[in-house]
Design an enzyme around this catalytic site. Structure first.
Site, short mmCIF file in Angstrom:
data_model
loop_
_atom_site.label_atom_id
_atom_site.label_comp_id
_atom_site.label_asym_id
_atom_site.label_seq_id
_atom_site.Cartn_x
_atom_site.Cartn_y
_atom_site.Cartn_z
N CYS A 128 0.83 -1.21 0.00
CA CYS A 128 0.00 0.00 0.00
C CYS A 128 0.87 1.27 0.00
O CYS A 128 1.57 1.54 0.97
CB CYS A 128 -0.91 -0.06 1.23
SG CYS A 128 -1.66 1.49 1.71
N CYS A 177 0.22 3.77 2.76
CA CYS A 177 0.69 3.21 4.03
C CYS A 177 2.18 3.51 4.22
O CYS A 177 2.64 3.79 5.33
CB CYS A 177 0.48 1.71 4.09
SG CYS A 177 -1.25 1.20 4.00
#
Length: 105
Positions: A30, A33
């Protein structure tokens, strides 16, 4: 450094903590993230001893991500007394996370 929290340790580390707990639900693939990761590490160092700061890899640990309705990552939850008191979805500035912890202290 932020604690690695797993499904096996979540109950003890997060729900039974006598301190506020910030939990970053994330995954290695991600992109957003990876942007939040260094911010969470900074927050972890700044609040060492005052709050617990940890990360849950949702690919390896899906039980509590599902329980708390984490559908998008990164999602950062702040717990106090075993209850969610704050939720941030997506990338936020560091101050958003520190304000959430401060409100729980």
């Amino acid at each position: 450094m932020a604690l690695e929290i797993t499904d096996a340790t979540f109950d003890e580390v997060v729900l039974k903590s006598d301190k506020p707990v910030l939990v970053d639900f994330w995954a290695a693939w991600c992109g957003p993230c990876r942007m939040v990761g260094p911010i969470i590490e900074e927050v972890s160092q700044e609040y060492d001893g005052k709050a617990v700061v940890g990360k849950v890899d949702v690919d390896a640990n899906q039980q509590f991500a599902a329980k708390y309705g984490v559908r998008n990552i990164p999602t950062v939850l702040v717990f106090k007394g075993g209850e969610v008191i704050n939720r941030q979805v997506g990338v936020s500035p560091k101050k958003v996370y520190t304000d959430a912890i401060d409100a729980a202290l």
